[in-house]
Design a protein around this motif. Structure first.
Motif, short mmCIF file in Angstrom:
data_model
loop_
_atom_site.label_atom_id
_atom_site.label_comp_id
_atom_site.label_asym_id
_atom_site.label_seq_id
_atom_site.Cartn_x
_atom_site.Cartn_y
_atom_site.Cartn_z
N GLY A 398 0.83 -1.20 0.00
CA GLY A 398 0.00 0.00 0.00
C GLY A 398 0.85 1.24 0.00
N GLY A 399 0.21 2.36 -0.35
CA GLY A 399 0.91 3.62 -0.40
C GLY A 399 1.58 3.84 -1.73
N ALA A 400 2.12 5.01 -1.93
CA ALA A 400 2.81 5.37 -3.17
C ALA A 400 4.07 6.14 -2.83
CB ALA A 400 1.91 6.22 -4.07
N LYS A 401 5.05 5.99 -3.67
CA LYS A 401 6.32 6.66 -3.47
C LYS A 401 6.40 7.88 -4.37
CE LYS A 401 9.04 2.66 -2.00
NZ LYS A 401 10.24 1.84 -2.27
N GLU A 402 6.86 8.99 -3.81
CA GLU A 402 7.02 10.23 -4.55
C GLU A 402 8.51 10.50 -4.76
OE1 GLU A 402 5.07 13.37 -2.56
OE2 GLU A 402 3.05 12.57 -2.87
N ARG A 403 8.83 10.95 -5.95
CA ARG A 403 10.23 11.25 -6.29
C ARG A 403 10.26 12.61 -6.96
NH1 ARG A 403 13.25 10.13 -10.85
NH2 ARG A 403 11.52 8.88 -11.67
N ARG A 404 11.01 13.54 -6.37
CA ARG A 404 11.08 14.89 -6.88
C ARG A 404 12.16 14.96 -7.96
NH1 ARG A 404 9.13 19.63 -5.21
NH2 ARG A 404 8.29 18.61 -3.35
N VAL A 405 11.76 15.42 -9.15
CA VAL A 405 12.69 15.54 -10.27
C VAL A 405 12.99 16.98 -10.61
CG1 VAL A 405 11.95 13.35 -11.24
CG2 VAL A 405 10.77 15.43 -11.90
N GLY A 406 12.40 17.90 -9.90
CA GLY A 406 12.63 19.31 -10.16
C GLY A 406 12.05 20.14 -9.04
N PRO A 407 12.23 21.43 -9.11
CA PRO A 407 11.72 22.27 -8.02
C PRO A 407 10.20 22.28 -7.94
CG PRO A 407 12.54 23.61 -9.85
CD PRO A 407 12.93 22.20 -10.14
N ASP A 408 9.51 22.10 -9.06
CA ASP A 408 8.05 22.13 -9.07
C ASP A 408 7.45 20.87 -9.66
OD1 ASP A 408 8.14 24.70 -8.05
OD2 ASP A 408 8.29 25.60 -10.05
N LEU A 409 8.20 19.81 -9.80
CA LEU A 409 7.70 18.62 -10.45
C LEU A 409 7.99 17.41 -9.57
CD1 LEU A 409 6.37 17.36 -12.92
CD2 LEU A 409 8.64 17.12 -13.96
N THR A 410 6.95 16.63 -9.32
CA THR A 410 7.07 15.43 -8.50
C THR A 410 6.47 14.27 -9.25
OG1 THR A 410 6.91 16.76 -6.49
CG2 THR A 410 6.51 14.40 -6.27
N VAL A 411 7.20 13.18 -9.31
CA VAL A 411 6.73 11.97 -9.99
C VAL A 411 6.28 10.98 -8.93
CG1 VAL A 411 7.37 10.07 -11.50
CG2 VAL A 411 8.27 12.37 -11.92
N VAL A 412 5.07 10.48 -9.11
CA VAL A 412 4.50 9.52 -8.18
C VAL A 412 4.52 8.16 -8.84
CG1 VAL A 412 2.51 8.87 -6.82
CG2 VAL A 412 3.06 11.29 -7.16
N GLY A 413 5.15 7.21 -8.20
CA GLY A 413 5.24 5.87 -8.74
C GLY A 413 4.62 4.85 -7.81
N GLY A 414 4.44 3.68 -8.33
CA GLY A 414 3.86 2.63 -7.51
C GLY A 414 4.81 2.19 -6.41
N ALA A 415 4.22 1.90 -5.23
CA ALA A 415 5.03 1.50 -4.09
C ALA A 415 5.43 0.04 -4.21
CB ALA A 415 4.25 1.74 -2.81
N LYS A 416 6.63 -0.25 -3.80
CA LYS A 416 7.10 -1.62 -3.79
C LYS A 416 6.72 -2.28 -2.47
CE LYS A 416 11.06 -0.73 -6.79
NZ LYS A 416 12.53 -0.82 -6.92
N GLU A 417 6.58 -3.57 -2.52
CA GLU A 417 6.30 -4.31 -1.30
C GLU A 417 7.53 -4.30 -0.40
OE1 GLU A 417 4.96 -8.17 -2.22
OE2 GLU A 417 3.09 -7.53 -3.18
N ARG A 418 7.28 -4.15 0.88
CA ARG A 418 8.38 -4.10 1.84
C ARG A 418 7.96 -4.88 3.10
NH1 ARG A 418 5.56 0.61 1.91
NH2 ARG A 418 5.06 1.55 3.94
N ARG A 419 8.93 -5.08 3.97
CA ARG A 419 8.67 -5.83 5.19
C ARG A 419 8.40 -4.88 6.35
NH1 ARG A 419 12.84 -9.38 7.23
NH2 ARG A 419 14.17 -7.55 6.92
N VAL A 420 7.79 -5.41 7.41
CA VAL A 420 7.59 -4.62 8.62
C VAL A 420 8.93 -4.28 9.24
CG1 VAL A 420 6.64 -4.72 10.96
CG2 VAL A 420 5.28 -5.54 9.03
N GLY A 421 9.83 -5.24 9.28
CA GLY A 421 11.17 -4.98 9.79
C GLY A 421 11.32 -5.34 11.25
N PRO A 422 12.55 -5.62 11.66
CA PRO A 422 12.78 -6.04 13.05
C PRO A 422 12.58 -4.91 14.06
CG PRO A 422 14.87 -5.79 11.89
CD PRO A 422 13.80 -5.64 10.87
N GLU A 423 12.77 -3.66 13.63
CA GLU A 423 12.65 -2.54 14.57
C GLU A 423 11.21 -2.39 15.06
OE1 GLU A 423 12.01 1.49 15.98
OE2 GLU A 423 11.25 0.72 14.06
N LEU A 424 10.24 -2.36 14.14
CA LEU A 424 8.84 -2.26 14.54
C LEU A 424 8.37 -3.55 15.22
CD1 LEU A 424 6.11 -0.88 14.61
CD2 LEU A 424 5.69 -1.69 12.27
N ALA A 425 8.86 -4.69 14.76
CA ALA A 425 8.48 -5.94 15.40
C ALA A 425 8.91 -5.97 16.87
CB ALA A 425 9.09 -7.12 14.64
N GLY A 426 10.11 -5.44 17.16
CA GLY A 426 10.57 -5.39 18.55
C GLY A 426 9.76 -4.43 19.39
#
Length: 442
Positions: A398-426
């Motif tokens: 879920g969610g989307a990733k934003e990548r800024r390519v200029g001062p006034d331009l932002t590219v929104v791409g599809g979010a990749k799957e990721r893990r919860v991670g050991p930090e949040l699990a702890g």
């Protein structure tokens, strides 16, 4: 009819000659024609008179009855009355709607003006500080008066009420004919006394106090500041009095600080401590020790600003938990009797942890729909390390990733799957299993 009979008689007469017969015949024929015309016109006249009584003939020759014409006239009049009544109703509804809009605009205007008056920068102009005349006997009171005049705040010198006091009044927003109701008195009252006057109050309290009597009873005796204070609190309910004890500059220069003052009071003035406790517990009177009129002035200014902010805060309706930010996420979750809504509560509980997005919280609650199921899963694992890493490999989608390519331009791409991670699990593991209430989760 007699003319017809005569004509018939003349036609069959034999005594007349042919010429006379011709003349008679012609005359008889003309007479017959006249009579026939008369006989034809008579019924037309009667029918015309009948039609005249019953109605008329239209332009195209269609006969119209009088009753029908009267009925049509009544229908037209009734239709006109109906249209007039409908138009009048529409006009009245339009006037009512217009009046309602005007009233709504007036109400909004009054509410905006009232809100503007309740703003601290405007409401403070309606406050008046009433300073007792006894305080003017001290030359240091000029510092307070100069600061109030410099801030352009209204102040007044009076010789009534509680001695050595400073109180505040405000002008009512809605003026009435009764002048007493136009002025509203605030509940905060300051009583400014010197250290020597505090000693006098201590001695008065020690002299009139009887160990066999209830603490807080009134005693007859010399009119000291303490007696005036007791009478004022008894006479005016709801007042919050604060005593400001001024320590002189000589005492301050003679190595007086707060620690030394507390030590001095504890060693040599136990009666003073008894008085302070008595005032705080039984009369809700707080005592503050200040050095000089400048600190007293600062306290008066701070209290005046606090009084100016109180109506606006009360109008805005600040929540009990002022640190909670506004927004839909901060609102509560409704839980029905059948348990609907508990899953969302469980998600919110995970989401309240620092740096936890809704997608990450949803990943945890989707794998373990309730805290009891997660606790049961923890108990089934043999080692503590496995318990801390139980949620680390859960997939977050879920969610989307934003990548800024200029001062006034932002590219929104599809979010990749990721893990919860050991930090949040702890952190989740510590949240559910820790017995230490002071443990930091981060």
């Amino acid at each position: 009819m007699s003319a017809v009979h005569r004509a018939n008689a003349w036609e069959i007469s034999d005594s007349e000659n042919d010429e006379s017969d011709d003349i008679k015949a012609s005359s008889s024929s003309s007479c017959v024609i006249l009579v026939q015309n008369t006989s034809i016109n008579e019924p037309n006249t009667s029918s015309a008179s009948a039609r005249a009584d019953d109605g008329g003939i239209s332009a195209d020759g269609v006969q119209i009855s009088g009753r029908r014409r009267r009925r049509r006239r009544e229908e037209v009049l009734e239709e006109l009355e109906t249209r007039t009544a409908a138009k009048e109703r529409r006009r009245e509804e339009k006037d009512k709607l217009k009046q309602k809009k005007l009233q709504e605009q007036l109400r909004r205007k009054e509410a905006a003006e009232r809100l503007n008056l309740l703003k601290p920068e405007n409401f403070i102009k309606s406050l008046t500080a009433h300073i007792h005349a006894v305080l003017l006997q001290d030359a240091g009171c000029d510092v307070l008066l100069r600061n109030l005049d410099g801030l352009q705040w209204r102040n007044r010198i009076e010789n009534q009420g509680l001695p050595n006091s400073i109180r505040w009044t405000q002008q009512a927003l809605q003026q009435t004919e009764d002048e007493d109701k136009n002025v509203i008195e605030e509940d905060q009252v300051l009583m400014v006394i010197s250290h020597n006057e505090l000693e006098d109050m201590v001695m008065s309290h020690k002299t009139v106090t009887n160990q066999s009597a209830l603490i807080g009873d009134m005693y007859e005796g010399a009119e000291s500041l303490l007696d005036h204070l007791y009478k004022y609190l008894t006479r005016t309910a709801g007042k919050v009095v604060t005593i400001l004890v001024m320590i002189s500059h000589q005492q301050r220069s003679g190595s007086w600080d707060e620690d030394d003052l507390d030590l001095h009071l504890s060693q040599h003035h136990l009666d003073t401590e008894e008085l302070l406790v008595h005032l705080q517990l039984y009369w809700n009177v707080a005592v503050h020790f200040l050095f000089g009129w400048q600190e007293v002035t600062d306290h008066v200014i701070a209290l005046t600003k606090a009084l100016s902010k109180r109506p606006y805060k009360a109008l805005c309706g600040d929540p009990d938990l002022g640190f909670c930010m506004d927004g839909s996420w901060s609102a509560g979750v409704r839980v029905d009797r059948d348990g609907h809504g508990l899953a969302q509560v469980w998600t919110r509980q995970i989401q309240q942890l620092n740096r936890v997005s809704p997608a990450m919280a949803k990943a945890v609650t989707s794998a373990y729909p309730s805290p009891s199921l997660l606790l049961k899963a923890y108990e089934e694992l043999p080692s503590e390390e496995e318990r801390r890493r139980l949620l680390a490999d859960l997939t977050v989608v879920g969610g989307a990733k934003e990548r800024r390519v200029g001062p006034d331009l932002t590219v929104v791409g599809g979010a990749k799957e990721r893990r919860v991670g050991p930090e949040l699990a702890g952190r989740v593991h510590r949240l559910l299993t820790s017995q230490n209430p002071h443990l930091l989760l981060d």
